[in-house]
Design a protein around this motif. Structure first.
Motif, PDB file in Angstrom:
ATOM      1  N   LEU A 199      27.398 -73.814-106.662  1.00 50.40           N
ATOM      2  CA  LEU A 199      26.999 -72.433-106.879  1.00 50.40           C
ATOM      3  C   LEU A 199      25.787 -72.115-106.003  1.00 50.40           C
ATOM      4  CD1 LEU A 199      27.135 -72.528-110.791  1.00 50.40           C
ATOM      5  CD2 LEU A 199      29.025 -72.124-109.191  1.00 50.40           C
ATOM      6  N   PRO A 200      25.979 -71.439-104.881  1.00 52.20           N
ATOM      7  CA  PRO A 200      24.850 -71.131-103.994  1.00 52.20           C
ATOM      8  C   PRO A 200      23.933 -70.069-104.592  1.00 52.20           C
ATOM      9  CG  PRO A 200      26.870 -70.123-103.176  1.00 52.20           C
ATOM     10  CD  PRO A 200      27.260 -70.958-104.347  1.00 52.20           C
ATOM     11  N   ASN A 201      22.646 -70.208-104.298  1.00 49.65           N
ATOM     12  CA  ASN A 201      21.644 -69.218-104.728  1.00 49.65           C
ATOM     13  C   ASN A 201      21.747 -68.945-106.228  1.00 49.65           C
ATOM     14  OD1 ASN A 201      19.499 -67.479-104.313  1.00 49.65           O
ATOM     15  ND2 ASN A 201      20.790 -65.734-103.781  1.00 49.65           N
ATOM     16  N   ARG A 254      17.667 -75.117 -95.392  1.00 48.07           N
ATOM     17  CA  ARG A 254      16.990 -74.343 -94.345  1.00 48.07           C
ATOM     18  C   ARG A 254      16.283 -73.117 -94.913  1.00 48.07           C
ATOM     19  NH1 ARG A 254      21.077 -73.561 -91.423  1.00 48.07           N
ATOM     20  NH2 ARG A 254      21.524 -71.367 -91.851  1.00 48.07           N
ATOM     21  N   GLU A 255      16.938 -72.442 -95.853  1.00 44.20           N
ATOM     22  CA  GLU A 255      16.376 -71.214 -96.415  1.00 44.20           C
ATOM     23  C   GLU A 255      15.534 -71.469 -97.665  1.00 44.20           C
ATOM     24  OE1 GLU A 255      16.655 -68.317 -94.885  1.00 44.20           O
ATOM     25  OE2 GLU A 255      17.824 -69.293 -93.301  1.00 44.20           O
ATOM     26  N   GLN A 256      15.556 -72.709 -98.155  1.00 43.14           N
ATOM     27  CA  GLN A 256      14.812 -73.084 -99.361  1.00 43.14           C
ATOM     28  C   GLN A 256      15.174 -72.198-100.556  1.00 43.14           C
ATOM     29  OE1 GLN A 256      12.243 -75.899-100.026  1.00 43.14           O
ATOM     30  NE2 GLN A 256      14.073 -76.316 -98.808  1.00 43.14           N
ATOM     31  N   ILE A 257      16.455 -72.159-100.854  1.00 43.40           N
ATOM     32  CA  ILE A 257      16.947 -71.409-102.003  1.00 43.40           C
ATOM     33  C   ILE A 257      17.585 -72.371-103.008  1.00 43.40           C
ATOM     34  CG2 ILE A 257      17.281 -69.237-100.779  1.00 43.40           C
ATOM     35  CD1 ILE A 257      20.201 -69.918-100.431  1.00 43.40           C
ATOM     36  N   LEU A 303      18.522 -77.139-108.378  1.00 47.70           N
ATOM     37  CA  LEU A 303      17.334 -77.514-107.625  1.00 47.70           C
ATOM     38  C   LEU A 303      17.260 -76.735-106.327  1.00 47.70           C
ATOM     39  CD1 LEU A 303      17.873 -80.937-105.796  1.00 47.70           C
ATOM     40  CD2 LEU A 303      19.712 -79.352-106.420  1.00 47.70           C
ATOM     41  N   VAL A 304      16.084 -76.793-105.716  1.00 46.30           N
ATOM     42  CA  VAL A 304      15.937 -76.352-104.335  1.00 46.30           C
ATOM     43  C   VAL A 304      16.053 -77.614-103.495  1.00 46.30           C
ATOM     44  CG1 VAL A 304      14.443 -75.287-102.623  1.00 46.30           C
ATOM     45  CG2 VAL A 304      14.455 -74.424-104.968  1.00 46.30           C
ATOM     46  N   PRO A 305      17.148 -77.793-102.771  1.00 44.04           N
ATOM     47  CA  PRO A 305      17.417 -79.078-102.117  1.00 44.04           C
ATOM     48  C   PRO A 305      16.478 -79.363-100.947  1.00 44.04           C
ATOM     49  CG  PRO A 305      19.045 -77.460-101.453  1.00 44.04           C
ATOM     50  CD  PRO A 305      18.218 -76.806-102.511  1.00 44.04           C
ATOM     51  N   THR A 306      16.354 -80.650-100.631  1.00 40.37           N
ATOM     52  CA  THR A 306      15.601 -81.110 -99.469  1.00 40.37           C
ATOM     53  C   THR A 306      16.559 -81.755 -98.487  1.00 40.37           C
ATOM     54  OG1 THR A 306      15.188 -83.330-100.344  1.00 40.37           O
ATOM     55  CG2 THR A 306      13.653 -81.581-101.000  1.00 40.37           C
ATOM     56  N   ARG A 307      16.044 -82.142 -97.328  1.00 42.44           N
ATOM     57  CA  ARG A 307      16.898 -82.769 -96.308  1.00 42.44           C
ATOM     58  C   ARG A 307      17.463 -84.105 -96.770  1.00 42.44           C
ATOM     59  NH1 ARG A 307      16.637 -80.239 -91.467  1.00 42.44           N
ATOM     60  NH2 ARG A 307      14.924 -78.761 -91.145  1.00 42.44           N
TER      61      ARG A 307
END
Length: 246
Positions: free
Chosen positions: A169-171, A109-112, A211-215
């Motif tokens: 590991l977020p962000n 959602r935040e594209q991080i 990566l920056v994940p997708t849906r």
């Protein structure tokens, strides 16, 4: 309802129940004496309507609230225990997947950027076979402490089974995640476990994906990619980190 009770506290809840009991008693008594105009009886009745719940209500409500809060605390403890690995205290496989999916959806959602790390202790079976399963358990606990020392509070750490672990590991960029894994390699190289007066060192092979994940991404598919890098680390000499796609 239980959460509201906890916020109020046991004493406040008992006082609230007593207040409601008094109000209800007064209401019922008032309705009854509305049709009875005997003032003497009415005054006695109103007095009884106030005093009776004040005396009676606090004791059973205090006891029942104590039981309710104990049951709620036990339920909370059971839910916590069900989500943790009994040996290491880390998230178990199911809990790790559930929590990682929540963080993954937020990243989408935040594209991080996020990083997913797979870790597998090298030649762990040799430790068990040579020194016994107690030594293997000691190594797993030692490794858990090393992981916690290398990670941030916001990072998810899970034991997926046996000697297999995972991090979410977020962000976190690939450079930051790689620095973390190198710090972990260094920590293990400078420490050991002691079994029967013998110092034992072990190493870990690591697969890493950032990566920056997708849906379309799920924690299952990301871990599958990480596993391929982990196998590459194993096959190329162990005790190293391989970044997916490098």
């Amino acid at each position: 309802m239980t959460q509201k009770t906890y916020k109020l506290g046991r004493l406040s809840t008992v006082l609230f129940i007593t207040f409601i009991s008094v109000c209800t008693s007064l209401l019922i008594t008032s309705i009854v004496f509305y049709f009875c105009q005997d003032m003497a009886i009415s005054k006695i009745g109103m007095f009884a309507a106030i005093v009776t719940p004040l005396v009676v209500a606090p004791f059973p409500s205090w006891y029942l609230m104590g039981l309710l809060m104990k049951v709620s605390a036990l339920e909370k403890e059971m839910r916590l225990l069900a989500s943790l690995d009994s040996l290491t205290g880390l998230l178990n496989r199911r809990a790790f997947f559930n929590d990682a999916e929540v963080l993954l959806h937020y990243a989408v959602r935040e594209q991080i950027s996020v990083s997913v790390v797979g870790l597998d202790l090298d030649k762990f079976k040799t430790i068990n076979d040579t020194y016994g399963h107690s030594a293997g358990d000691l190594a797993l606990k030692h490794f858990t402490a090393a992981l916690k020392g290398s990670c941030r509070q916001s990072d998810l750490i899970g034991r997926l089974g046996g000697e297999e672990f995972a991090l979410f590991l977020p962000n976190t960029s690939v450079e930051e995640a790689y620095t973390l894994t190198q710090r972990l390699h260094k920590t293990l190289s400078q420490s050991s476990i002691k079994v029967q007066d013998t110092a034992i060192q072990y190493t870990v092979s690591i697969g890493l994906l950032s990566l920056v994940p997708t849906r379309a991404d799920t924690i299952e598919t990301l871990l599958q990619h990480v596993d391929s890098s982990l196998y590459q680390a194993k096959n190329s000499g162990r005790n190293r980190t391989v970044v997916y796609g490098s």
